[in-house]
Design a protein around this motif. Structure first.
Motif, mmCIF file in Angstrom:
data_model
loop_
_atom_site.group_PDB
_atom_site.id
_atom_site.type_symbol
_atom_site.label_atom_id
_atom_site.label_comp_id
_atom_site.label_asym_id
_atom_site.label_seq_id
_atom_site.Cartn_x
_atom_site.Cartn_y
_atom_site.Cartn_z
ATOM 1 N N PRO A 1 0.787 -1.233 0.000
ATOM 2 C CA PRO A 1 0.000 0.000 0.000
ATOM 3 C C PRO A 1 0.820 1.285 0.000
ATOM 4 C CG PRO A 1 0.047 -0.926 2.198
ATOM 5 C CD PRO A 1 0.715 -1.935 1.299
ATOM 6 N N VAL A 2 2.075 1.226 0.444
ATOM 7 C CA VAL A 2 2.834 2.456 0.684
ATOM 8 C C VAL A 2 3.033 3.290 -0.585
ATOM 9 C CG1 VAL A 2 4.972 3.433 1.588
ATOM 10 C CG2 VAL A 2 3.915 1.468 2.730
ATOM 11 N N PRO A 3 3.351 2.713 -1.742
ATOM 12 C CA PRO A 3 3.519 3.559 -2.930
ATOM 13 C C PRO A 3 2.226 4.188 -3.448
ATOM 14 C CG PRO A 3 4.625 1.432 -3.204
ATOM 15 C CD PRO A 3 3.735 1.319 -2.012
ATOM 16 N N TYR A 4 1.072 3.693 -2.995
ATOM 17 C CA TYR A 4 -0.198 4.140 -3.563
ATOM 18 C C TYR A 4 -1.032 5.005 -2.626
ATOM 19 C CZ TYR A 4 1.019 0.675 -7.041
ATOM 20 O OH TYR A 4 1.691 -0.028 -8.007
ATOM 21 N N ALA A 5 -0.882 4.849 -1.327
ATOM 22 C CA ALA A 5 -1.719 5.585 -0.377
ATOM 23 C C ALA A 5 -1.118 6.941 -0.038
ATOM 24 C CB ALA A 5 -1.901 4.765 0.900
ATOM 25 N N HIS A 6 -1.997 7.907 0.232
ATOM 26 C CA HIS A 6 -1.532 9.188 0.762
ATOM 27 C C HIS A 6 -1.080 9.022 2.212
ATOM 28 C CE1 HIS A 6 -4.405 10.429 -2.476
ATOM 29 N NE2 HIS A 6 -3.487 11.353 -2.699
ATOM 30 N N ILE A 7 -1.846 8.225 2.955
ATOM 31 C CA ILE A 7 -1.539 7.971 4.366
ATOM 32 C C ILE A 7 -1.756 6.492 4.646
ATOM 33 C CG2 ILE A 7 -2.244 8.390 6.756
ATOM 34 C CD1 ILE A 7 -2.828 11.211 6.134
ATOM 35 N N VAL A 8 -0.806 5.882 5.359
ATOM 36 C CA VAL A 8 -0.912 4.487 5.788
ATOM 37 C C VAL A 8 -0.793 4.453 7.303
ATOM 38 C CG1 VAL A 8 0.128 2.191 5.702
ATOM 39 C CG2 VAL A 8 0.110 3.633 3.648
ATOM 40 N N THR A 9 -1.692 3.737 7.947
ATOM 41 C CA THR A 9 -1.615 3.561 9.397
ATOM 42 C C THR A 9 -1.338 2.106 9.716
ATOM 43 O OG1 THR A 9 -3.994 3.144 9.648
ATOM 44 C CG2 THR A 9 -3.244 5.435 9.781
ATOM 45 N N SER A 10 -0.820 1.871 10.916
ATOM 46 C CA SER A 10 -0.535 0.496 11.320
ATOM 47 C C SER A 10 -0.397 0.425 12.833
ATOM 48 C CB SER A 10 0.769 0.012 10.675
ATOM 49 O OG SER A 10 1.032 -1.341 11.036
ATOM 50 N N THR A 11 -0.511 -0.783 13.334
ATOM 51 C CA THR A 11 -0.016 -1.073 14.670
ATOM 52 C C THR A 11 1.404 -1.592 14.518
ATOM 53 O OG1 THR A 11 -0.991 -3.285 14.538
ATOM 54 C CG2 THR A 11 -2.266 -1.586 15.684
ATOM 55 N N THR A 12 2.111 -1.704 15.632
ATOM 56 C CA THR A 12 3.483 -2.201 15.581
ATOM 57 C C THR A 12 3.613 -3.587 16.198
ATOM 58 O OG1 THR A 12 3.901 -0.837 17.559
ATOM 59 C CG2 THR A 12 4.625 0.021 15.436
ATOM 60 N N HIS A 13 2.498 -4.166 16.617
ATOM 61 C CA HIS A 13 2.533 -5.541 17.115
ATOM 62 C C HIS A 13 1.987 -6.459 16.011
ATOM 63 C CE1 HIS A 13 -1.002 -3.313 18.579
ATOM 64 N NE2 HIS A 13 -1.686 -4.442 18.614
ATOM 65 N N LYS A 14 1.012 -7.267 16.257
ATOM 66 C CA LYS A 14 0.439 -8.173 15.252
ATOM 67 C C LYS A 14 1.546 -8.826 14.418
ATOM 68 C CE LYS A 14 -4.042 -5.807 14.969
ATOM 69 N NZ LYS A 14 -3.850 -4.499 15.645
ATOM 70 N N SER A 15 1.420 -8.796 13.105
ATOM 71 C CA SER A 15 2.399 -9.478 12.257
ATOM 72 C C SER A 15 3.750 -8.774 12.207
ATOM 73 C CB SER A 15 1.845 -9.620 10.832
ATOM 74 O OG SER A 15 1.563 -8.350 10.264
ATOM 75 N N LEU A 16 3.820 -7.517 12.690
ATOM 76 C CA LEU A 16 5.096 -6.794 12.722
ATOM 77 C C LEU A 16 5.949 -7.193 13.926
ATOM 78 C CD1 LEU A 16 6.629 -4.768 11.009
ATOM 79 C CD2 LEU A 16 5.515 -2.917 12.264
ATOM 80 N N ARG A 17 5.325 -7.809 14.920
ATOM 81 C CA ARG A 17 6.019 -8.457 16.035
ATOM 82 C C ARG A 17 6.786 -7.487 16.931
ATOM 83 N NH1 ARG A 17 9.235 -13.837 14.327
ATOM 84 N NH2 ARG A 17 10.873 -12.328 13.826
ATOM 85 N N GLY A 18 6.216 -6.306 17.149
ATOM 86 C CA GLY A 18 6.839 -5.336 18.035
ATOM 87 C C GLY A 18 5.995 -5.088 19.263
#
Length: 490
Positions: A273-290
């Motif tokens: 999504p990063v090259p296409y979205a104006h804004i991207v949100t996320s958590t830092t846990h879940k699959s990112l494992r933080g």
């Protein structure tokens, strides 16, 4: 390769022993003040070690990430941004936040990263208000020739507030796999926006991009939202951006669930999504494992508006969690994490195939991300009954609505299962096939029970005699070869 094994290889053979000593010392200190908290902490690790964790939004962070949160950074107030704080002596917080943002930009290829949000909903609120500021507030200020909202007259301010509260958002419906924070009425986002939803094709249960385009043309939203919490397929973000551009909408993606697959280069090209979205949100846990926390990525045009997250939406940033985000993002920039992310997706396919081969019904018929959504109505159960029966047997999942769910969002007709956590423990395709076998055995051996008034109950159920104990024993046998935090003794 498990998380702990990978980290140990990078940091030396005594990594687990060092971590064990650190936690023993920490718990000893805690025990002297409130022994019940120390005991609950030990018990939580024991419980996590002994159950099959299949909640798609949970994972196991590394000892390095967990230990980073327990520091004196917790004692600092640091409202503002790097180099521009409203409190003194924030030079070390500046360092931490700058490092975390640097890792986020490099990891995801983003122009700008904001690492202060405390959670996923906070990240979404920052994004929503940044869009409103960029699309509504700034043009309004330019029109009347003032520098900031504090310079507006009361009449001008009332007009601007009215415009803030009458904007439109279009996002994925809850029963199709969308998230509560994408404009639904029980959530604050639904009180901010006039919201409509796009669903999925009734036959395939996949996103119909023509239907999304038609909805966008008719509704003309200020914000088009993509992203999901229970949609077991990938999204073509290039097509979604085309739709947003066609109707003049800001394109926002919530990748909280699949951020690890983006970071690990499993989702690339039009699925990133990063090259296409104006804004991207996320958590830092879940699959990112933080650590538990939020993250916002944005193009440069939205950077200044996102930077106003504090005081616009957030209070003081939690520097100890930002430090842990920096450590987790550094871990995610390794080739080992890319191997892990690919295994998460491969394991989800194995889990889906294991269910299908045993006659279970999956929403969309399978998966190509990190989760499967199991329709349990074929077993005569509600999602709540299935979730509870599985938990009794040592399998941790969560109930979830399916498309056009007749049982609504509380009881539901589905169960969501994800592969990130058990993949961290080292599970592969064979182990996830066994997980599917155990889950099907439990669901097949569970029957609904009537309520005390004699009517069918949506929450009551009965497991076949001995089924829970047999399944727990099988889970323990399966988990024995994949210890959680091996070498860590408390």
């Amino acid at each position: 390769m498990t998380l702990t094994t990978a980290t140990a290889a990078a940091n030396g053979a005594d990594y687990a022993a060092t971590a064990s000593q650190a936690y023993q010392a920490a718990l000893s200190v805690i025990e002297q003040v409130e022994p019940r908290i120390a005991e609950a902490t030990r018990q939580e690790l024991a419980d996590q070690r002994s159950s099959l964790k299949l909640i798609a939004s949970e994972n196991y962070a590394s000892p390095a990430v967990l230990l980073t949160m327990g520091s004196w950074f917790s004692d600092k107030y640091a409202e503002g941004t790097v180099g521009h704080r409203f409190y003194a002596a924030c030079q070390n917080v500046d360092t931490v936040e700058a490092i975390a943002a640097e890792h986020a930009r490099e990891l995801f290829g983003a122009e700008y990263a904001y690492v202060q949000p405390h959670s996923g909903i906070d990240a979404n609120l920052v994004a929503f208000w940044a869009i409103l500021a960029n699309r509504v507030e700034l043009p309004e200020l330019a029109e009347v020739g003032v520098k900031g909202i504090n310079d507006l007259s009361e009449e001008q301010w009332e007009s601007l507030r009215h415009k803030f509260g009458h904007q439109r958002a279009l996002g994925m419906s809850l029963d199709a796999g969308g998230h509560l924070t994408h404009g639904f009425r029980p959530n604050i986002s639904g009180k901010m926006f006039h919201q409509r939803s796009y669903g999925t094709d009734p036959t395939t249960q996949l996103i119909d991009y023509d239907q999304v385009r038609a909805a966008a043309r008719e509704f003309k939203p200020l914000v088009l939202i993509a992203g999901y919490s229970a949609y077991p397929r990938r999204v073509n973000f290039a097509k979604m951006r085309e739709i947003a551009d066609e109707v003049g909408a800001t394109f926002m993606v919530d990748m909280a669930h699949f951020a690890g697959l983006v970071a690990g280069k499993v989702f690339t090209g039009e699925e990133d999504p990063v090259p296409y979205a104006h804004i991207v949100t996320s958590t830092t846990h879940k699959s990112l494992r933080g650590p538990r926390g939020g993250l916002v990525l944005a193009t440069k045009e939205y950077a200044d508006s996102v930077d106003r997250g504090c005081p616009m939406v957030l209070g003081g940033p939690m520097a100890h969690v930002m430090a842990a985000k920096a450590v987790a993002l550094a871990e995610a920039r390794t080739t080992g994490f890319q191997t892990y992310a690919q295994q998460v997706a491969d394991n989800a396919k194995a889990l889906a195939e294991g269910f299908t081969r045993r006659g279970a019904t999956l929403v969309t018929g399978g998966t190509d991300n990190h989760l499967v959504l199991l329709d349990v109505s074929g077993y005569g159960l509600t999602g709540r009954q299935a979730e509870s029966a599985l938990l009794d047997a040592g399998i941790v999942s969560n109930r979830n609505a399916v498309p056009s769910d007749p049982n609504g969002a509380w009881y539901t007709s589905g169960v969501r299962l994800g592969t990130p956590a058990l993949t961290t423990r080292g599970f592969g395709a064979d182990e996830f096939d066994r997980v599917a076998e155990l889950a099907v055995d439990v669901l097949s051996g569970t029957t609904p029970a009537t309520a005390s008034n004699g009517k069918p109950g949506k929450a009551r159920y009965v497991l076949a005699d001995g089924l829970a104990d047999r399944t727990k024993a099988a889970c323990a046998e399966l988990l024995a070869d994949f210890p959680l935090y091996p070498g860590l003794q408390l």
